[in-house]
Scaffold this motif. Structure first.
Motif, PDB file in Angstrom:
ATOM      1  N   THR A 252       0.802  -1.226   0.000  1.00  0.00           N
ATOM      2  CA  THR A 252       0.000   0.000   0.000  1.00  0.00           C
ATOM      3  C   THR A 252       0.840   1.282   0.000  1.00  0.00           C
ATOM      4  OG1 THR A 252      -0.118  -0.304   2.406  1.00  0.00           O
ATOM      5  CG2 THR A 252      -2.019  -1.021   1.110  1.00  0.00           C
ATOM      6  N   PRO A 253       1.706   1.492  -0.971  1.00  0.00           N
ATOM      7  CA  PRO A 253       2.522   2.707  -0.953  1.00  0.00           C
ATOM      8  C   PRO A 253       1.678   3.968  -1.082  1.00  0.00           C
ATOM      9  CG  PRO A 253       2.666   1.632  -3.088  1.00  0.00           C
ATOM     10  CD  PRO A 253       1.937   0.684  -2.185  1.00  0.00           C
ATOM     11  N   ARG A 254       2.045   4.976  -0.292  1.00  0.00           N
ATOM     12  CA  ARG A 254       1.389   6.279  -0.390  1.00  0.00           C
ATOM     13  C   ARG A 254       2.347   7.325  -0.941  1.00  0.00           C
ATOM     14  NH1 ARG A 254      -2.395   8.289   4.012  1.00  0.00           N
ATOM     15  NH2 ARG A 254      -3.558   8.824   2.119  1.00  0.00           N
ATOM     16  N   TRP A 255       3.498   6.870  -1.422  1.00  0.00           N
ATOM     17  CA  TRP A 255       4.447   7.733  -2.108  1.00  0.00           C
ATOM     18  C   TRP A 255       4.741   7.096  -3.454  1.00  0.00           C
ATOM     19  CZ3 TRP A 255      10.308   7.141  -0.795  1.00  0.00           C
ATOM     20  CH2 TRP A 255      10.632   5.794  -0.645  1.00  0.00           C
ATOM     21  N   GLU A 256       5.577   7.740  -4.245  1.00  0.00           N
ATOM     22  CA  GLU A 256       5.924   7.173  -5.545  1.00  0.00           C
ATOM     23  C   GLU A 256       6.941   6.061  -5.320  1.00  0.00           C
ATOM     24  OE1 GLU A 256       4.300   7.901  -8.488  1.00  0.00           O
ATOM     25  OE2 GLU A 256       3.065   8.779  -6.905  1.00  0.00           O
ATOM     26  N   GLU A 257       6.436   4.900  -4.946  1.00  0.00           N
ATOM     27  CA  GLU A 257       7.263   3.752  -4.566  1.00  0.00           C
ATOM     28  C   GLU A 257       8.295   3.452  -5.651  1.00  0.00           C
ATOM     29  OE1 GLU A 257       8.987   1.297  -2.511  1.00  0.00           O
ATOM     30  OE2 GLU A 257       7.011   1.569  -1.586  1.00  0.00           O
ATOM     31  N   PRO A 258       9.592   3.519  -5.321  1.00  0.00           N
ATOM     32  CA  PRO A 258      10.607   3.277  -6.351  1.00  0.00           C
ATOM     33  C   PRO A 258      10.584   1.851  -6.897  1.00  0.00           C
ATOM     34  CG  PRO A 258      11.532   4.494  -4.503  1.00  0.00           C
ATOM     35  CD  PRO A 258      10.181   4.028  -4.064  1.00  0.00           C
ATOM     36  N   PHE A 259      10.407   0.868  -5.995  1.00  0.00           N
ATOM     37  CA  PHE A 259      10.423  -0.526  -6.440  1.00  0.00           C
ATOM     38  C   PHE A 259       9.369  -1.356  -5.710  1.00  0.00           C
ATOM     39  CE2 PHE A 259      12.002  -4.924  -6.347  1.00  0.00           C
ATOM     40  CZ  PHE A 259      12.072  -5.161  -7.707  1.00  0.00           C
ATOM     41  N   GLY A 260       9.513  -1.528  -4.410  1.00  0.00           N
ATOM     42  CA  GLY A 260       8.552  -2.332  -3.655  1.00  0.00           C
ATOM     43  C   GLY A 260       8.980  -3.785  -3.554  1.00  0.00           C
TER      44      GLY A 260
END
Length: 367
Positions: free
Chosen positions: A276-284
């Motif tokens: 559930t990223p709330r930022w611009e997730e670089p990779f995950g």
């Protein structure tokens, strides 16, 4: 401009290189990992050594298999651990870290490594008046733009070295003097092995606002699906405000920070992993670790995560939309586990990533 390196099948296997691998300074590089960046550093060092390279790891005190001659200082929160965060510094700690990186850069110049692989977030690893000498260096961009780092890179020009990024989404946010090679992170698929699945959902990682675990709780509550949370408190205020109240009642359990073996077992025994990223997730990285266990992923389509999961046997949701996430969780629970595992082995194995970096190291050496 960004380009993607050749597939691992086209990459030659050179004689072993002498590599200085520079980790971020905030946390030790060891299990249980403080976050995905620390996991990347530890697993990549092991993979590069397995490929026949001599790798010296420069990292915080307490790291596993690091070079003890020069240890990075970490961040000491002293008598106020409740104020700790993954981005801030108490008085004097940033200055202490900066001095350590100046000393480190001078040491790297003296030792004459074939290549330096920089994964730190500190600007003093780049040329400065304190250490102007050339280093054959590649820097992996693991985060959205950090202003002071971007300024130093622009000032250094071609002497900043080569650059890689973990996704096109991340590469597009930075401005570098040379083209950025996009090399997605890899998973050790020999360790993250297929599990039996189960009926519960799992969310794992750092419990911080930008990772949004409270939204995973809300979506699972809507569905009536039990949820396990695994990870450390990366932001105490956020945990007390958004997580602790949601743990009262219902089938939501926070398991704390687990060993990597226990985490792999947990993920493999769940029906779905919620990301559930709330930022611009670089990779995950957690999404790909989960898929290596055969556990399907339901995730917000944001940043590099949305980019890299497009076309994968995963289910994507509109960012920050709990109803959309609930639908994605329900759909992901019906994805075949063998297809999930096969996809990540074919596209994101650690061996592939190590060999792609080896090619980039060679380019940095001859530049």
């Amino acid at each position: 401009m960004t380009v993607t390196v050749a597939s691992s099948a086209a990459i030659s296997r050179p004689a072993g290189l002498r590599i200085a691998f520079v980790a971020p300074a905030r946390y030790p590089i060891r299990e249980p990992y403080a976050g995905g960046l620390e996991a990347f550093c530890h697993t990549m060092v092991k993979a590069l050594r397995f490929e026949g390279h001599h790798v010296d790891l420069f990292a915080a005190k307490g790291s596993d298999g690091h070079c003890a001659e020069l240890e990075l200082p970490g961040v000491n929160w002293g008598a106020h651990p409740e104020e700790a965060s993954d981005t801030g510094y108490p008085p004097g700690e940033r200055e202490r870290e900066d001095r350590a990186f100046v000393r480190l850069r001078r040491l790297l110049v003296r030792r004459g490594y074939d290549v330096v692989h920089n994964n730190s977030l500190n600007p003093w690893i780049f040329p400065s008046e304190h250490s102007p000498d050339h280093l054959p260096m590649i820097t992996t961009l693991h985060t959205p733009v950090i202003d002071d780092l971007q300024r130093v890179i622009a000032r250094a020009g071609a002497e900043a070295g080569e650059f890689a990024a973990v996704s096109h989404a991340t590469a597009g946010q930075w401005r570098t003097p040379r083209p950025i090679q996009v090399i997605p992170n890899g998973v050790n698929v020999a360790e993250w092995t297929p599990g039996p699945g189960g009926t519960a959902a799992v969310w794992f990682g750092r419990l911080v606002p930008e990772k949004g675990p409270h939204l995973a709780i809300d979506a699972c509550r809507l569905l009536g699906v039990p949820l396990f949370l695994a990870g450390r408190k990366g932001d105490h205020a956020y945990f007390e405000a958004e997580i602790a109240p949601r743990l009262r009642g219902g089938n939501i359990r926070w398991l704390g920070e687990l060993s990597h073996a226990a985490l792999r077992s947990l993920v493999g025994a769940c029906a779905v992993t919620v990301v559930t990223p709330r930022w611009e997730e670089p990779f995950g990285l957690v999404a790909f670790e989960s898929m290596a266990c055969g556990t399907p992923v339901a995730a917000f389509a944001r940043g590099g995560l949305g980019e890299l999961l497009a076309g994968a046997p995963a289910r994507l949701a509109e960012p920050d939309d709990v109803m959309s996430l609930a639908r994605a969780i329900h759909a992901a629970m019906h994805v075949r586990r063998d297809r999930v595992r096969e996809w990540v082995v074919a596209n994101h194995s650690l061996v592939q990533t190590a060999r792609r970096y080896t090619q980039l190291y060679q380019e940095a050496i001859v530049t």
